[in-house]
Design a protein around this motif. Structure first.
Motif, PDB file in Angstrom:
ATOM      1  N   ARG A  58      -4.238  -0.601  25.057  1.00 30.29           N
ATOM      2  CA  ARG A  58      -3.126  -0.830  24.132  1.00 30.29           C
ATOM      3  C   ARG A  58      -3.261  -2.191  23.470  1.00 30.29           C
ATOM      4  O   ARG A  58      -3.849  -3.122  24.027  1.00 30.29           O
ATOM      5  CB  ARG A  58      -1.783  -0.792  24.871  1.00 30.29           C
ATOM      6  N   ALA A  59      -2.659  -2.312  22.279  1.00 24.89           N
ATOM      7  CA  ALA A  59      -2.640  -3.612  21.602  1.00 24.89           C
ATOM      8  C   ALA A  59      -1.637  -4.563  22.256  1.00 24.89           C
ATOM      9  O   ALA A  59      -1.770  -5.780  22.137  1.00 24.89           O
ATOM     10  CB  ALA A  59      -2.306  -3.424  20.127  1.00 24.89           C
ATOM     11  N   GLY A  60      -0.641  -4.010  22.929  1.00 23.85           N
ATOM     12  CA  GLY A  60       0.401  -4.873  23.506  1.00 23.85           C
ATOM     13  C   GLY A  60       1.351  -5.411  22.455  1.00 23.85           C
ATOM     14  O   GLY A  60       1.885  -6.508  22.584  1.00 23.85           O
ATOM     15  N   VAL A  61       1.545  -4.654  21.376  1.00 18.19           N
ATOM     16  CA  VAL A  61       2.396  -5.111  20.274  1.00 18.19           C
ATOM     17  C   VAL A  61       3.419  -4.026  19.935  1.00 18.19           C
ATOM     18  O   VAL A  61       3.095  -2.841  19.890  1.00 18.19           O
ATOM     19  CB  VAL A  61       1.552  -5.423  19.013  1.00 18.19           C
ATOM     20  N   ASP A  62       4.664  -4.468  19.732  1.00 17.96           N
ATOM     21  CA  ASP A  62       5.708  -3.606  19.183  1.00 17.96           C
ATOM     22  C   ASP A  62       6.084  -4.138  17.801  1.00 17.96           C
ATOM     23  O   ASP A  62       5.906  -5.327  17.513  1.00 17.96           O
ATOM     24  CB  ASP A  62       6.961  -3.629  20.066  1.00 17.96           C
ATOM     25  N   LEU A  63       6.620  -3.247  16.966  1.00 14.01           N
ATOM     26  CA  LEU A  63       7.030  -3.650  15.616  1.00 14.01           C
ATOM     27  C   LEU A  63       8.511  -3.378  15.396  1.00 14.01           C
ATOM     28  O   LEU A  63       9.002  -2.292  15.708  1.00 14.01           O
ATOM     29  CB  LEU A  63       6.272  -2.853  14.549  1.00 14.01           C
ATOM     30  N   LEU A  64       9.186  -4.374  14.827  1.00 16.28           N
ATOM     31  CA  LEU A  64      10.497  -4.144  14.236  1.00 16.28           C
ATOM     32  C   LEU A  64      10.251  -4.208  12.739  1.00 16.28           C
ATOM     33  O   LEU A  64       9.914  -5.263  12.201  1.00 16.28           O
ATOM     34  CB  LEU A  64      11.493  -5.228  14.683  1.00 16.28           C
ATOM     35  N   LEU A  65      10.374  -3.078  12.068  1.00 14.30           N
ATOM     36  CA  LEU A  65       9.890  -2.978  10.687  1.00 14.30           C
ATOM     37  C   LEU A  65      11.037  -2.509   9.789  1.00 14.30           C
ATOM     38  O   LEU A  65      11.608  -1.442  10.011  1.00 14.30           O
ATOM     39  CB  LEU A  65       8.746  -1.947  10.664  1.00 14.30           C
ATOM     40  N   ALA A  66      11.371  -3.337   8.810  1.00 18.73           N
ATOM     41  CA  ALA A  66      12.349  -2.874   7.822  1.00 18.73           C
ATOM     42  C   ALA A  66      11.759  -1.659   7.117  1.00 18.73           C
ATOM     43  O   ALA A  66      10.570  -1.645   6.771  1.00 18.73           O
ATOM     44  CB  ALA A  66      12.655  -3.981   6.819  1.00 18.73           C
ATOM     45  N   ILE A  67      12.571  -0.625   6.915  1.00 20.91           N
ATOM     46  CA  ILE A  67      12.042   0.645   6.399  1.00 20.91           C
ATOM     47  C   ILE A  67      11.354   0.421   5.055  1.00 20.91           C
ATOM     48  O   ILE A  67      11.979  -0.007   4.088  1.00 20.91           O
ATOM     49  CB  ILE A  67      13.184   1.667   6.268  1.00 20.91           C
ATOM     50  N   VAL A  73      10.291   0.220  15.665  1.00 21.24           N
ATOM     51  CA  VAL A  73      11.684   0.440  15.301  1.00 21.24           C
ATOM     52  C   VAL A  73      11.788   0.271  13.790  1.00 21.24           C
ATOM     53  O   VAL A  73      11.527  -0.810  13.259  1.00 21.24           O
ATOM     54  CB  VAL A  73      12.630  -0.533  16.021  1.00 21.24           C
ATOM     55  N   LEU A  74      12.132   1.355  13.105  1.00 25.72           N
ATOM     56  CA  LEU A  74      12.336   1.317  11.654  1.00 25.72           C
ATOM     57  C   LEU A  74      13.803   1.038  11.414  1.00 25.72           C
ATOM     58  O   LEU A  74      14.661   1.853  11.765  1.00 25.72           O
ATOM     59  CB  LEU A  74      11.924   2.661  11.039  1.00 25.72           C
ATOM     60  N   VAL A  75      14.081  -0.101  10.830  1.00 30.18           N
ATOM     61  CA  VAL A  75      15.471  -0.543  10.750  1.00 30.18           C
ATOM     62  C   VAL A  75      15.869  -0.774   9.291  1.00 30.18           C
ATOM     63  O   VAL A  75      15.040  -1.127   8.454  1.00 30.18           O
ATOM     64  CB  VAL A  75      15.681  -1.822  11.598  1.00 30.18           C
ATOM     65  N   ASN A  76      17.111  -0.547   9.020  1.00 22.21           N
ATOM     66  CA  ASN A  76      17.646  -0.837   7.706  1.00 22.21           C
ATOM     67  C   ASN A  76      17.712  -2.356   7.501  1.00 22.21           C
ATOM     68  O   ASN A  76      17.744  -3.115   8.469  1.00 22.21           O
ATOM     69  CB  ASN A  76      19.058  -0.251   7.598  1.00 22.21           C
ATOM     70  N   ALA A  77      17.712  -2.774   6.248  1.00 25.78           N
ATOM     71  CA  ALA A  77      17.845  -4.191   5.929  1.00 25.78           C
ATOM     72  C   ALA A  77      18.421  -4.280   4.529  1.00 25.78           C
ATOM     73  O   ALA A  77      18.457  -3.289   3.792  1.00 25.78           O
ATOM     74  CB  ALA A  77      16.493  -4.892   6.011  1.00 25.78           C
ATOM     75  N   ALA A  78      18.887  -5.487   4.175  1.00 26.53           N
ATOM     76  CA  ALA A  78      19.584  -5.636   2.889  1.00 26.53           C
ATOM     77  C   ALA A  78      18.699  -5.210   1.723  1.00 26.53           C
ATOM     78  O   ALA A  78      19.160  -4.639   0.746  1.00 26.53           O
ATOM     79  CB  ALA A  78      20.039  -7.088   2.713  1.00 26.53           C
ATOM     80  N   ARG A  79      17.405  -5.479   1.818  1.00 30.31           N
ATOM     81  CA  ARG A  79      16.517  -5.168   0.693  1.00 30.31           C
ATOM     82  C   ARG A  79      15.824  -3.810   0.847  1.00 30.31           C
ATOM     83  O   ARG A  79      14.842  -3.537   0.169  1.00 30.31           O
ATOM     84  CB  ARG A  79      15.499  -6.293   0.506  1.00 30.31           C
ATOM     85  N   VAL A  80      16.331  -2.981   1.757  1.00 31.78           N
ATOM     86  CA  VAL A  80      15.836  -1.600   1.860  1.00 31.78           C
ATOM     87  C   VAL A  80      16.711  -0.713   0.970  1.00 31.78           C
ATOM     88  O   VAL A  80      17.938  -0.755   1.080  1.00 31.78           O
ATOM     89  CB  VAL A  80      15.910  -1.100   3.321  1.00 31.78           C
ATOM     90  N   GLU A  81      16.093   0.039   0.075  1.00 31.68           N
ATOM     91  CA  GLU A  81      16.888   0.916  -0.798  1.00 31.68           C
ATOM     92  C   GLU A  81      17.493   2.055   0.011  1.00 31.68           C
ATOM     93  O   GLU A  81      16.825   2.675   0.830  1.00 31.68           O
ATOM     94  CB  GLU A  81      16.011   1.495  -1.909  1.00 31.68           C
TER      95      GLU A  81
END
Lengths: 250, 250
Positions: free
Chosen positions: A78-87, A109-117
């Motif tokens: 494994r890479a040993g990395v997780d991602l929190l990614l704005a959609i 984790v695909l998360v909403n953010a202010a600049r996500v349409e």
């Protein structure tokens, strides 16, 4: 089909009581039309979330590939990395998900953010079956078997405040690539971290409130330099850099 | 249009005798429909292969954007990296070229190789105007102005034997990501190199003859680890790693 199948993935439901595997659909079609696998030939296979090995072709008929399977080797570490990614934009997500799976990320984790349409939530790209298909492509490419876990969260603040610690756990080093930061990645001594979470914003970046909330939850900001990268470029660049610098995953 | 325009690129032919710039076509359309730039507003601009600065909107009419231009700042520093890249699938090349331009690569030689399909040469993606358009997208994204130089070579061996030294010059460290190699990138002490050439093979890799010829011409092989990456993932991963480790470009 997109991608190169360097490993044919087998699912639990493919396995027969006699231990052989019967594959249908896209994978059978690929074995017949692209690999042109003849009976007696050996194909590289892997069981989803399990070991890799070889599959001897017993029959390669239209719509059905029948294999005698021997699973002996672990998948790549494994890479040993997780991602929190704005959609990301749907087109970017279609590029990012196979790349992320091929690089051995454990959790996205695909998360909403202010600049996500808002419209991105209606995209078929976020459909569970479609996400899985894109991740499978990445696994087949990288000869990996381990399916990354994907969570989709429509509300940024409740996720960060109430869920983030439980999802990622306490031990990973939390990193926030953020243009206004003055420190570089090397300055964030990550060579002793065995696990890292990277929080990658949308095109245009996290807004100040989001970056502040992430910093308040332990994410250490660092600068990517003066170039503004698209999400589909930033993700492999950052994963390449982090996996190069960090300690091997345990 | 693909990509985000974080900087509007101005060409020599846009400049008028009075020093203002008149933009037409795609860029004027973008300024009108996406940026919705009103007279008096300032846009971030850069002159191709020149300085960056601001453009005050004098007029934003259909098909014509008229700017008063002030160019004051240098573009971001160069990455100090050149690429020798086996011609990727057309779909991959469309992803790779904007990424490579956005990462500040100076020179890209697209070369034939044994595992490059002949049909790729007939692809419109290799058309000069199309290549330029893809690179411009990357520059607009990264706020860069410096257009990478692109060479296309149909014969691998004559290029390596007769032309490579002249094209890349003697000083860059030559690196060959190659799965059979045992050393890692860190083991190839690149922290003192100010310039690097990376030779990235096609999906499926360089064939042994090609890798041997490159090694005979000074390319040092290193391993990428056990994961097989697609070209469009490997390129940003490797550029991220090399630019992180190498000395700043002079």
């Amino acid at each position: 089909m997109e991608g190169t199948v360097n490993l044919l993935l087998l699912f639990d439901e493919d396995f027969q009581p006699d231990g052989t595997a019967r594959l249908t659909g896209r994978r059978a079609q690929h074995a017949r039309e692209v690999l042109k696998a003849e009976p007696g030939e050996s194909l590289r296979v892997g069981r989803l979330n399990g070991l890799t090995g070889t599959g001897e072709v017993l029959e390669n008929a239209p719509g059905l590939l029948h294999l005698r399977v021997e699973l002996t080797d672990p998948p790549p570490p494994r890479a040993g990395v997780d991602l929190l990614l704005a959609i990301p934009r749907p087109k970017a997500l279609k590029k990012v998900l196979p790349a992320v799976a091929s690089l051995g990320v454990d959790r996205i984790v695909l998360v909403n953010a202010a600049r996500v349409e808002k419209s991105y939530f209606d995209s078929k790209v976020l459909n569970e079956a479609f996400v899985r298909e894109l991740l499978l492509q990445g696994l087949e490419q990288a000869r990996d078997t381990r399916m990354p876990e994907v969570l989709i969260r429509e509300r940024f603040r409740p996720f960060v405040e109430d869920e983030l610690d439980a999802v990622f756990g306490p031990e990973p080093l939390r990193l926030l690539p953020h243009p206004p930061a003055s420190l570089s990645l090397q300055a964030r001594d990550i060579t002793r971290a065995t696990r890292v979470v990277l929080a990658i914003g949308p095109d245009g970046g996290w807004v100040p409130f989001e970056a502040q909330l992430l910093e308040a939850h332990g994410f250490l900001p660092f600068s990517l330099g003066p170039r503004i990268l698209r999400v589909e470029t930033a993700v492999p660049v950052l994963l390449g850099q982090v996996t190069l610098l960090k300690a091997p995953a345990p």
